[in-house]
Scaffold this motif. Sequence first.
Motif, mmCIF file in Angstrom:
data_model
loop_
_atom_site.group_PDB
_atom_site.id
_atom_site.type_symbol
_atom_site.label_atom_id
_atom_site.label_comp_id
_atom_site.label_asym_id
_atom_site.label_seq_id
_atom_site.Cartn_x
_atom_site.Cartn_y
_atom_site.Cartn_z
ATOM 1 N N PRO A 358 0.827 -1.212 0.000
ATOM 2 C CA PRO A 358 0.000 0.000 0.000
ATOM 3 C C PRO A 358 0.858 1.259 0.000
ATOM 4 C CG PRO A 358 0.033 -0.984 2.186
ATOM 5 C CD PRO A 358 0.839 -1.890 1.303
ATOM 6 N N VAL A 359 0.454 2.231 -0.802
ATOM 7 C CA VAL A 359 1.151 3.517 -0.892
ATOM 8 C C VAL A 359 0.101 4.612 -0.765
ATOM 9 C CG1 VAL A 359 2.551 5.039 -2.328
ATOM 10 C CG2 VAL A 359 2.973 2.579 -2.357
ATOM 11 N N HIS A 360 0.063 5.268 0.387
ATOM 12 C CA HIS A 360 -0.910 6.336 0.608
ATOM 13 C C HIS A 360 -0.202 7.675 0.421
ATOM 14 C CE1 HIS A 360 -4.683 7.985 2.111
ATOM 15 N NE2 HIS A 360 -3.947 8.890 2.724
ATOM 16 N N LEU A 361 -0.685 8.458 -0.533
ATOM 17 C CA LEU A 361 -0.053 9.730 -0.858
ATOM 18 C C LEU A 361 -0.696 10.870 -0.077
ATOM 19 C CD1 LEU A 361 0.291 9.405 -4.745
ATOM 20 C CD2 LEU A 361 1.944 8.749 -2.982
ATOM 21 N N GLU A 362 0.114 11.849 0.261
ATOM 22 C CA GLU A 362 -0.359 13.063 0.914
ATOM 23 C C GLU A 362 0.464 14.224 0.401
ATOM 24 O OE1 GLU A 362 0.295 12.532 5.079
ATOM 25 O OE2 GLU A 362 2.471 12.510 4.914
ATOM 26 N N LYS A 363 -0.017 15.443 0.646
ATOM 27 C CA LYS A 363 0.704 16.629 0.181
ATOM 28 C C LYS A 363 1.142 17.476 1.351
ATOM 29 C CE LYS A 363 -0.391 17.841 -4.581
ATOM 30 N NZ LYS A 363 -1.137 18.777 -5.451
ATOM 31 N N THR A 364 2.390 17.918 1.284
ATOM 32 C CA THR A 364 2.936 18.854 2.251
ATOM 33 C C THR A 364 3.594 19.983 1.474
ATOM 34 O OG1 THR A 364 3.385 17.051 3.808
ATOM 35 C CG2 THR A 364 4.516 19.135 4.187
ATOM 36 N N LEU A 365 3.129 21.213 1.682
ATOM 37 C CA LEU A 365 3.632 22.362 0.922
ATOM 38 C C LEU A 365 3.568 22.082 -0.585
ATOM 39 C CD1 LEU A 365 6.679 23.522 3.091
ATOM 40 C CD2 LEU A 365 4.434 24.599 2.888
ATOM 41 N N SER A 366 2.461 21.478 -0.997
ATOM 42 C CA SER A 366 2.157 21.197 -2.404
ATOM 43 C C SER A 366 3.012 20.108 -3.033
ATOM 44 C CB SER A 366 2.265 22.473 -3.264
ATOM 45 O OG SER A 366 1.288 23.413 -2.855
ATOM 46 N N GLN A 367 3.876 19.472 -2.266
ATOM 47 C CA GLN A 367 4.662 18.372 -2.824
ATOM 48 C C GLN A 367 4.119 17.041 -2.321
ATOM 49 O OE1 GLN A 367 8.772 18.148 -1.513
ATOM 50 N NE2 GLN A 367 8.331 19.330 0.329
ATOM 51 N N THR A 368 4.034 16.075 -3.215
ATOM 52 C CA THR A 368 3.497 14.759 -2.901
ATOM 53 C C THR A 368 4.521 13.929 -2.143
ATOM 54 O OG1 THR A 368 2.033 14.759 -4.824
ATOM 55 C CG2 THR A 368 2.636 12.620 -3.904
ATOM 56 N N LYS A 369 4.062 13.341 -1.066
ATOM 57 C CA LYS A 369 4.896 12.465 -0.251
ATOM 58 C C LYS A 369 4.154 11.160 0.010
ATOM 59 C CE LYS A 369 8.398 15.292 0.668
ATOM 60 N NZ LYS A 369 9.807 14.962 0.274
ATOM 61 N N ILE A 370 4.887 10.118 0.347
ATOM 62 C CA ILE A 370 4.286 8.865 0.776
ATOM 63 C C ILE A 370 4.098 8.934 2.285
ATOM 64 C CG2 ILE A 370 4.574 6.357 0.958
ATOM 65 C CD1 ILE A 370 6.235 6.459 -1.603
ATOM 66 N N GLU A 371 2.877 8.788 2.720
ATOM 67 C CA GLU A 371 2.557 8.911 4.143
ATOM 68 C C GLU A 371 3.390 7.941 4.974
ATOM 69 O OE1 GLU A 371 -1.612 9.460 6.390
ATOM 70 O OE2 GLU A 371 -1.281 7.425 5.620
ATOM 71 N N GLY A 372 4.018 8.487 6.017
ATOM 72 C CA GLY A 372 4.799 7.664 6.931
ATOM 73 C C GLY A 372 6.184 7.312 6.446
ATOM 74 N N GLN A 373 6.566 7.764 5.256
ATOM 75 C CA GLN A 373 7.890 7.423 4.734
ATOM 76 C C GLN A 373 8.904 8.483 5.147
ATOM 77 O OE1 GLN A 373 9.103 7.956 0.498
ATOM 78 N NE2 GLN A 373 9.306 5.729 0.460
ATOM 79 N N GLY A 374 9.858 8.094 5.991
ATOM 80 C CA GLY A 374 10.947 8.980 6.365
ATOM 81 C C GLY A 374 12.135 8.780 5.443
ATOM 82 N N MET A 375 13.171 9.576 5.652
ATOM 83 C CA MET A 375 14.356 9.477 4.790
ATOM 84 C C MET A 375 14.969 8.085 4.831
ATOM 85 S SD MET A 375 16.246 13.150 5.386
ATOM 86 C CE MET A 375 17.584 12.651 4.311
ATOM 87 N N LEU A 376 14.930 7.438 6.006
ATOM 88 C CA LEU A 376 15.540 6.108 6.141
ATOM 89 C C LEU A 376 14.633 5.003 5.607
ATOM 90 C CD1 LEU A 376 17.132 6.449 9.702
ATOM 91 C CD2 LEU A 376 18.219 6.786 7.470
ATOM 92 N N ASP A 377 13.375 5.356 5.302
ATOM 93 C CA ASP A 377 12.439 4.357 4.782
ATOM 94 C C ASP A 377 12.469 4.267 3.255
ATOM 95 O OD1 ASP A 377 11.407 3.820 7.390
ATOM 96 O OD2 ASP A 377 10.235 5.679 7.251
ATOM 97 N N GLU A 378 13.004 5.283 2.604
ATOM 98 C CA GLU A 378 13.055 5.282 1.143
ATOM 99 C C GLU A 378 13.988 4.197 0.633
ATOM 100 O OE1 GLU A 378 14.240 8.902 -0.622
ATOM 101 O OE2 GLU A 378 12.360 9.957 -0.229
#
Length: 387
Positions: A358-378
């Motif tokens: 599952p990949v849940h997308l969200e927007k922060t400052l108009s940029q799309t991110k994967i919810e719950g994904q931190g730098m170490l999770d990529e």
Amino acid sequence: MLTTLAVANYRSLRSLVMPMGSVNLVTGANGSGKSSLYRALRLLAETAQGGVVGALSREGGLGSTLWAGPEKFSKGMLAGSEPVQGTMRENAIALKLGFAADEFGYAIDLGYPEPSMSMFDFDPAIKSEVIFSGPFLRDAGKLVIRKGPSVRSRDGKAWRVVAQHLAPFESMFTQIADPERAPEVLALRETIRAWRFYDHFRSDADAPARAPQLATRTPVLSHDGRDLAAAWQTIREIGDTRALDAAVDDAFPGAHVSVVSEGARLSLRFHQPGLLRPLSSAELSDGTLRYLLWIAALHTPRPPPLMVLNEPETSLHPDLLPALGRLILNAATRSQVWVVSHASRLIATLEGSDACQPVHLEKTLSQTKIEGQGMLDEPPWHWLEER
């Protein structure tokens, strides 16, 4: 199978690296970037068809598709203590797309051409392409590199030039097909060309699927479903008939589908309990017709390496969505599947499988991110150096 998808500077996807599994379920609120991620995958597919620059032009050109925010966000911008504003650009303007897979990975960098007297100076140009082996790009894994008009392939510990005059709007996939000097280009091109995309099947009164179709063997259902009856009969003759019948019964208990010949044309008949005669395709409800189209698409006797389904729940009754989820999970035993969906019942069915990513997308400052994904999770990912 694709293991990673990476996109940079495409619409709201300023920098996104997505892990991929057997069943990839992309969800998120309206405007979160689902369509942009789907389009990015379609652009990658266009590279093997020679149409990536044309596809960008149809979207309004490179300027209309590039990330419109700052190159970088300061800590103050992220915290909201200072306004979002542009900074001194450090890197060249570039739209980047790439993926890693079990065998070969690929990345492409598109930007503007060098200024000239041409009236096409704002036409997107392919700056670089690279094919690599391994889970991400690294020096030891580079196999074929395209920089500007020149393409080199690895020859042991050395490199040899396989092309020197590629036009900036041409991908190396369309210009190089040498099985001896660059076999990776040929292999990856054919793999990408086999990816299959299904957007929205037509089910209106004039939909092609409602009319009789020529009796031509059809192992792959067309994108608009115009050859539904032929595809259904092809599955009956060379595919998994039991699975086909079971899929109909799962969604419509007690019903079955037959194909009748009308001279050189074929028509579908839908048999339901309690009716004295079968219904033709022209008589079916939009939802029933669309579901039969999904059954035919997902039971193809020629499964692709990747099948992409964009909002397959459209026009379907909510009670059909669990059956659709089971249909998709069954198809995922033969192909890698990507699904974009809003439907909670379909999402719940897919997420109930261990195969689902599952990949849940969200927007922060108009940029799309994967919810719950931190730098170490990529997943690890590197682009080809700009130098």
